[in-house]
Design a protein around this motif. Structure first.
Motif, mmCIF file in Angstrom:
data_model
loop_
_atom_site.group_PDB
_atom_site.id
_atom_site.type_symbol
_atom_site.label_atom_id
_atom_site.label_comp_id
_atom_site.label_asym_id
_atom_site.label_seq_id
_atom_site.Cartn_x
_atom_site.Cartn_y
_atom_site.Cartn_z
ATOM 1 N N PHE A 125 -18.212 6.891 44.473
ATOM 2 C CA PHE A 125 -19.595 6.732 44.891
ATOM 3 C C PHE A 125 -20.463 7.364 43.804
ATOM 4 C CE2 PHE A 125 -17.991 6.689 49.407
ATOM 5 C CZ PHE A 125 -18.434 5.405 49.700
ATOM 6 N N GLU A 126 -21.439 6.645 43.300
ATOM 7 C CA GLU A 126 -22.382 7.203 42.337
ATOM 8 C C GLU A 126 -23.654 7.568 43.081
ATOM 9 O OE1 GLU A 126 -22.967 5.138 38.697
ATOM 10 O OE2 GLU A 126 -20.838 4.614 38.460
ATOM 11 N N LEU A 127 -24.022 8.849 43.015
ATOM 12 C CA LEU A 127 -25.143 9.379 43.782
ATOM 13 C C LEU A 127 -26.251 9.847 42.857
ATOM 14 C CD1 LEU A 127 -23.059 11.689 46.180
ATOM 15 C CD2 LEU A 127 -23.500 9.253 46.451
ATOM 16 N N VAL A 128 -27.489 9.655 43.297
ATOM 17 C CA VAL A 128 -28.650 10.243 42.645
ATOM 18 C C VAL A 128 -29.089 11.422 43.502
ATOM 19 C CG1 VAL A 128 -31.047 9.905 41.960
ATOM 20 C CG2 VAL A 128 -29.383 8.117 41.526
ATOM 21 N N THR A 129 -29.020 12.628 42.974
ATOM 22 C CA THR A 129 -29.277 13.840 43.725
ATOM 23 C C THR A 129 -30.774 14.129 43.791
ATOM 24 O OG1 THR A 129 -29.149 15.286 41.778
ATOM 25 C CG2 THR A 129 -27.077 14.701 42.868
ATOM 26 N N PRO A 130 -31.195 15.030 44.693
ATOM 27 C CA PRO A 130 -32.611 15.419 44.740
ATOM 28 C C PRO A 130 -33.108 16.043 43.438
ATOM 29 C CG PRO A 130 -31.509 16.034 46.780
ATOM 30 C CD PRO A 130 -30.435 15.569 45.841
ATOM 31 N N LYS A 131 -32.191 16.485 42.572
ATOM 32 C CA LYS A 131 -32.586 17.058 41.276
ATOM 33 C C LYS A 131 -32.662 15.982 40.193
ATOM 34 C CE LYS A 131 -30.549 21.609 42.210
ATOM 35 N NZ LYS A 131 -29.584 22.641 41.720
ATOM 36 N N GLY A 146 -13.027 21.882 44.584
ATOM 37 C CA GLY A 146 -14.064 22.698 45.216
ATOM 38 C C GLY A 146 -15.443 22.495 44.622
ATOM 39 N N SER A 147 -15.537 22.122 43.363
ATOM 40 C CA SER A 147 -16.852 21.947 42.742
ATOM 41 C C SER A 147 -17.621 20.756 43.298
ATOM 42 C CB SER A 147 -16.697 21.797 41.223
ATOM 43 O OG SER A 147 -15.917 20.650 40.909
ATOM 44 N N ARG A 148 -16.929 19.836 43.956
ATOM 45 C CA ARG A 148 -17.619 18.681 44.526
ATOM 46 C C ARG A 148 -18.263 18.980 45.866
ATOM 47 N NH1 ARG A 148 -12.578 14.470 43.941
ATOM 48 N NH2 ARG A 148 -12.210 14.703 41.689
ATOM 49 N N VAL A 149 -17.794 20.014 46.554
ATOM 50 C CA VAL A 149 -18.300 20.327 47.888
ATOM 51 C C VAL A 149 -19.778 20.674 47.811
ATOM 52 C CG1 VAL A 149 -18.038 21.828 49.901
ATOM 53 C CG2 VAL A 149 -16.027 21.087 48.625
ATOM 54 N N SER A 150 -20.534 20.208 48.795
ATOM 55 C CA SER A 150 -21.987 20.364 48.937
ATOM 56 C C SER A 150 -22.769 19.444 48.001
ATOM 57 C CB SER A 150 -22.437 21.818 48.721
ATOM 58 O OG SER A 150 -22.353 22.178 47.348
ATOM 59 N N GLY A 151 -22.073 18.616 47.217
ATOM 60 C CA GLY A 151 -22.793 17.619 46.429
ATOM 61 C C GLY A 151 -23.443 16.594 47.343
ATOM 62 N N LYS A 152 -24.680 16.247 47.062
ATOM 63 C CA LYS A 152 -25.444 15.407 47.975
ATOM 64 C C LYS A 152 -26.347 14.476 47.193
ATOM 65 C CE LYS A 152 -28.363 15.825 52.109
ATOM 66 N NZ LYS A 152 -29.053 16.810 52.992
ATOM 67 N N GLY A 153 -26.477 13.228 47.656
ATOM 68 C CA GLY A 153 -27.357 12.286 46.985
ATOM 69 C C GLY A 153 -27.315 10.916 47.633
ATOM 70 N N ILE A 154 -28.188 10.043 47.183
ATOM 71 C CA ILE A 154 -28.278 8.677 47.686
ATOM 72 C C ILE A 154 -27.353 7.786 46.866
ATOM 73 C CG2 ILE A 154 -29.799 6.699 48.048
ATOM 74 C CD1 ILE A 154 -32.082 8.618 48.444
ATOM 75 N N VAL A 155 -26.561 6.975 47.547
ATOM 76 C CA VAL A 155 -25.612 6.080 46.872
ATOM 77 C C VAL A 155 -26.384 4.966 46.171
ATOM 78 C CG1 VAL A 155 -23.660 4.517 47.165
ATOM 79 C CG2 VAL A 155 -23.820 6.584 48.561
ATOM 80 N N VAL A 156 -26.190 4.869 44.860
ATOM 81 C CA VAL A 156 -26.805 3.787 44.087
ATOM 82 C C VAL A 156 -25.756 2.798 43.578
ATOM 83 C CG1 VAL A 156 -28.799 5.145 43.398
ATOM 84 C CG2 VAL A 156 -26.731 5.215 41.988
ATOM 85 N N LYS A 157 -24.487 3.192 43.623
ATOM 86 C CA LYS A 157 -23.421 2.289 43.209
ATOM 87 C C LYS A 157 -22.138 2.656 43.963
ATOM 88 C CE LYS A 157 -23.106 1.404 38.826
ATOM 89 N NZ LYS A 157 -22.716 1.501 37.391
ATOM 90 N N ASP A 158 -21.538 1.656 44.586
ATOM 91 C CA ASP A 158 -20.299 1.832 45.346
ATOM 92 C C ASP A 158 -19.211 1.051 44.628
ATOM 93 O OD1 ASP A 158 -18.252 2.037 47.129
ATOM 94 O OD2 ASP A 158 -19.270 1.047 48.793
ATOM 95 N N THR A 159 -18.386 1.748 43.845
ATOM 96 C CA THR A 159 -17.296 1.108 43.129
ATOM 97 C C THR A 159 -16.001 1.272 43.923
ATOM 98 O OG1 THR A 159 -16.735 3.088 41.839
ATOM 99 C CG2 THR A 159 -18.447 1.633 40.955
ATOM 100 N N LYS A 160 -14.905 0.812 43.353
ATOM 101 C CA LYS A 160 -13.644 0.842 44.080
ATOM 102 C C LYS A 160 -13.175 2.265 44.334
ATOM 103 C CE LYS A 160 -8.983 -1.118 44.094
ATOM 104 N NZ LYS A 160 -8.021 -2.012 43.404
#
Length: 232
Positions: free
Chosen positions: A165-171, A148-162
């Motif tokens: 997804f690694e995201l850079v958030t607006p914060k 549940g802690s992952r829900v609503s997480g949002k960001g731009i994908v900077v790395k797509d691994t197997k």
């Protein structure tokens, strides 16, 4: 008294099939006067000092070229040098906003929406396109997950691994979102119409991260079948 020269066996056989004159002509042109072609060969380095020196120079130059070629880094060396890590000063949302705009144009192009004539896609045809697409630059949002802690997480994908997804958030934070048991949502904005009418609504997609548990380069040839996922 000297013995008479023995007749060649080829001439004897020719006389059995042809007249003596014809047999003599064939034997002379095809056997006696036939040119002997020799294939040129390299001189033996052990028998020719000059060839031996040339051979040694060639071998030395070949070894020199191999020694000058840099060896690729091992996985351990890459981890030690932090080759794939994003530095703290580079974890800023504003840096990757141009990448996201570029990615939106890329998605419109592969979905056939870049000409502005279409404003919809069909689910049966868009599935394989999304699976093989590159998601570096996508603005993803977690809409469902077992955690549940992952829900609503949002960001731009900077790395797509197997598996993530690694995201850079607006914060300006770097978040690692596992793909397993997670549903991501993203939007593809459409280009405004030339007549200046109402701005079209963006297309909204949801993808199951479990279907994307492959490296970006490996997903191009993967075939994914539509089925219900009981894990979610």
């Amino acid at each position: 008294m000297a013995s008479e020269p023995q007749e060649h066996i080829a001439e004897t056989l020719l006389k059995c099939a042809h007249s003596p004159d014809l047999a003599a002509t064939i034997f002379r042109e095809k056997v006696k006067q036939r040119p002997l072609l020799l294939r040129p060969t390299s001189p033996d380095p052990d028998l020719n000092a000059r060839s031996k020196r040339q051979y040694e120079r060639l071998q030395k130059a070949k070894k020199q070229r191999k020694s000058n070629k840099p060896k690729p880094l091992s996985a351990k060396q890459k981890r030690a040098l932090c080759v794939y890590e994003i530095l703290k000063e580079q974890q800023k949302y504003a840096i990757y906003e141009p990448l996201h705009r570029m990615w939106c144009g890329y998605m419109r192009e592969i979905l056939g929406l870049s000409d502005g004539k279409r404003s919809y896609v069909e689910a049966s045809s868009v599935g394989p396109i999304l699976v093989s697409a590159d998601f570096h630059g996508a603005l993803l949002e977690v809409v469902r997950s077992r955690c549940g802690s992952r829900v609503s997480g949002k960001g731009i994908v900077v790395k797509d691994t197997k598996f993530t997804f690694e995201l850079v958030t607006p914060k300006n934070e770097l978040k690692i979102m596992p793909k397993e048991h997670t549903v991501f949502r993203f939007e593809v904005p459409l280009e405004p119409k030339e007549d200046g009418g109402e701005e079209p609504k963006p297309l909204i997609f949801e993808i199951h991260g479990s279907q994307f548990e492959n490296r970006a380069t490996d997903r191009a040839n993967k075939k994914v079948k539509q089925h219900f996922d009981p894990d979610l």
